[in-house]
Design a protein around this motif. Sequence first.
Motif, PDB file in Angstrom:
ATOM      1  N   TYR A 275       0.839  -1.206   0.000  1.00 57.60           N
ATOM      2  CA  TYR A 275       0.000   0.000   0.000  1.00 57.60           C
ATOM      3  C   TYR A 275       0.873   1.256   0.000  1.00 57.60           C
ATOM      4  CZ  TYR A 275      -3.660   3.287   1.403  1.00 57.60           C
ATOM      5  OH  TYR A 275      -4.531   4.349   1.450  1.00 57.60           O
ATOM      6  N   SER A 276       1.914   1.249   0.825  1.00 60.90           N
ATOM      7  CA  SER A 276       2.798   2.415   0.902  1.00 60.90           C
ATOM      8  C   SER A 276       3.540   2.649  -0.414  1.00 60.90           C
ATOM      9  CB  SER A 276       3.812   2.236   2.046  1.00 60.90           C
ATOM     10  OG  SER A 276       4.783   1.245   1.725  1.00 60.90           O
ATOM     11  N   GLU A 277       3.649   1.596  -1.227  1.00 64.05           N
ATOM     12  CA  GLU A 277       4.328   1.695  -2.516  1.00 64.05           C
ATOM     13  C   GLU A 277       3.346   1.876  -3.675  1.00 64.05           C
ATOM     14  OE1 GLU A 277       8.159  -0.991  -1.063  1.00 64.05           O
ATOM     15  OE2 GLU A 277       6.715  -1.855  -2.474  1.00 64.05           O
ATOM     16  N   GLY A 278       2.093   2.158  -3.331  1.00 61.95           N
ATOM     17  CA  GLY A 278       1.115   2.528  -4.349  1.00 61.95           C
ATOM     18  C   GLY A 278       0.125   1.476  -4.767  1.00 61.95           C
ATOM     19  N   TYR A 279       0.243   0.262  -4.261  1.00 60.92           N
ATOM     20  CA  TYR A 279      -0.683  -0.806  -4.646  1.00 60.92           C
ATOM     21  C   TYR A 279      -2.037  -0.601  -3.965  1.00 60.92           C
ATOM     22  CZ  TYR A 279       3.031  -3.392  -6.929  1.00 60.92           C
ATOM     23  OH  TYR A 279       4.049  -3.770  -7.789  1.00 60.92           O
ATOM     24  N   ARG A 280      -3.109  -0.811  -4.754  1.00 58.80           N
ATOM     25  CA  ARG A 280      -4.464  -0.628  -4.230  1.00 58.80           C
ATOM     26  C   ARG A 280      -5.362  -1.832  -4.505  1.00 58.80           C
ATOM     27  NH1 ARG A 280      -1.869   2.491  -2.099  1.00 58.80           N
ATOM     28  NH2 ARG A 280      -2.215   4.736  -1.708  1.00 58.80           N
ATOM     29  N   ASN A 281      -4.994  -2.699  -5.440  1.00 57.38           N
ATOM     30  CA  ASN A 281      -5.808  -3.859  -5.794  1.00 57.38           C
ATOM     31  C   ASN A 281      -5.080  -5.142  -5.397  1.00 57.38           C
ATOM     32  OD1 ASN A 281      -7.601  -2.045  -7.188  1.00 57.38           O
ATOM     33  ND2 ASN A 281      -6.210  -2.125  -8.945  1.00 57.38           N
ATOM     34  N   PHE A 282      -5.815  -6.041  -4.749  1.00 58.01           N
ATOM     35  CA  PHE A 282      -5.244  -7.311  -4.309  1.00 58.01           C
ATOM     36  C   PHE A 282      -6.132  -8.448  -4.797  1.00 58.01           C
ATOM     37  CE2 PHE A 282      -3.646  -4.072  -1.525  1.00 58.01           C
ATOM     38  CZ  PHE A 282      -2.340  -4.445  -1.239  1.00 58.01           C
ATOM     39  N   LEU A 283      -5.516  -9.461  -5.401  1.00 55.05           N
ATOM     40  CA  LEU A 283      -6.245 -10.593  -5.955  1.00 55.05           C
ATOM     41  C   LEU A 283      -5.948 -11.859  -5.162  1.00 55.05           C
ATOM     42  CD1 LEU A 283      -5.625  -9.964  -9.769  1.00 55.05           C
ATOM     43  CD2 LEU A 283      -7.530  -9.160  -8.346  1.00 55.05           C
ATOM     44  N   CYS A 284      -6.994 -12.637  -4.948  1.00 58.69           N
ATOM     45  CA  CYS A 284      -6.901 -13.854  -4.144  1.00 58.69           C
ATOM     46  C   CYS A 284      -7.570 -14.988  -4.907  1.00 58.69           C
ATOM     47  CB  CYS A 284      -7.576 -13.627  -2.798  1.00 58.69           C
ATOM     48  SG  CYS A 284      -7.930 -15.117  -1.851  1.00 58.69           S
ATOM     49  N   GLY A 285      -6.979 -16.194  -4.865  1.00 54.51           N
ATOM     50  CA  GLY A 285      -7.519 -17.326  -5.601  1.00 54.51           C
ATOM     51  C   GLY A 285      -8.451 -18.228  -4.827  1.00 54.51           C
ATOM     52  N   GLY A 286      -8.607 -17.989  -3.520  1.00 60.02           N
ATOM     53  CA  GLY A 286      -9.599 -18.713  -2.735  1.00 60.02           C
ATOM     54  C   GLY A 286      -9.238 -20.114  -2.303  1.00 60.02           C
ATOM     55  N   SER A 287      -7.997 -20.550  -2.507  1.00 60.14           N
ATOM     56  CA  SER A 287      -7.596 -21.880  -2.040  1.00 60.14           C
ATOM     57  C   SER A 287      -7.336 -21.842  -0.534  1.00 60.14           C
ATOM     58  CB  SER A 287      -6.327 -22.347  -2.759  1.00 60.14           C
ATOM     59  OG  SER A 287      -6.558 -22.513  -4.139  1.00 60.14           O
ATOM     60  N   MET A 288      -7.486 -23.004   0.105  1.00 59.38           N
ATOM     61  CA  MET A 288      -7.162 -23.092   1.524  1.00 59.38           C
ATOM     62  C   MET A 288      -5.696 -22.753   1.746  1.00 59.38           C
ATOM     63  SD  MET A 288      -9.147 -26.466   2.937  1.00 59.38           S
ATOM     64  CE  MET A 288      -8.358 -27.561   1.767  1.00 59.38           C
ATOM     65  N   GLY A 289      -5.406 -22.195   2.903  1.00 58.28           N
ATOM     66  CA  GLY A 289      -4.035 -21.873   3.224  1.00 58.28           C
ATOM     67  C   GLY A 289      -3.696 -20.425   2.925  1.00 58.28           C
ATOM     68  N   PHE A 290      -2.564 -20.225   2.265  1.00 58.68           N
ATOM     69  CA  PHE A 290      -2.035 -18.872   2.078  1.00 58.68           C
ATOM     70  C   PHE A 290      -2.980 -17.976   1.292  1.00 58.68           C
ATOM     71  CE2 PHE A 290       0.722 -15.608   0.235  1.00 58.68           C
ATOM     72  CZ  PHE A 290       1.403 -15.187   1.378  1.00 58.68           C
ATOM     73  N   ASP A 291      -3.660 -18.525   0.277  1.00 59.53           N
ATOM     74  CA  ASP A 291      -4.588 -17.712  -0.517  1.00 59.53           C
ATOM     75  C   ASP A 291      -5.631 -17.037   0.367  1.00 59.53           C
ATOM     76  OD1 ASP A 291      -3.315 -18.562  -2.809  1.00 59.53           O
ATOM     77  OD2 ASP A 291      -5.158 -19.136  -3.845  1.00 59.53           O
TER      78      ASP A 291
END
Length: 202
Positions: free
Chosen positions: A48-64
Amino acid sequence: MEMPALDKNITCCFVGYRPHKFTYPRGEEKAFFEQLKEDILNAIARCYSEGYRNFLCGGSMGFDIMGGEGVVQFKKEHPDVKLGCILPFEKQHKKFPFKWRRRYRNLLENSDFINYITLDYVNGCCSEKKKKMLQNSSRIITYFDGKRGGTARVVAYAQINRIEVLNLSKDYPIPENITFFTGRRVIEQPDDPKTENFNNGY
């Protein structure tokens, strides 16, 4: 919902292990995942501090899912952040254990948009999900400690396509080129929803 047009330069995605692939000392599972949650939040704040505003997630169990949950929490104080769920098929969560099904549903309820590769499972849809996330991102947030498998293939794909990799595994510096152990088919792999059935609830 259709996927909106995204500015790739301010979009990143989460790619990482299923619960059973994480390695931690015996008896320290809870502490490990609590630290990982904190590391994910710190990574989101850095992006966010580096300008990112969109985050995508794949919905798998665990890290996603953990990554998506971190964005949901971060959004409470940063309403300009958007969370998108790019999912391989509509019922991918049906074989999840109860805790993960509940977390999955909560994630979708708090996302800004949901996009399915296909409504019903077809071979290749999970690989297509990963491709779509990567093609719309300029950075991935991952936890990768060198294990062969899907995460290694995604990291290799990112390297080939000059996508920045932010790795939360502190003990594994990613080599400049990991394709030597991923094989020629960097991101394509067999998809089997039956393997999405593990019991870890963190």
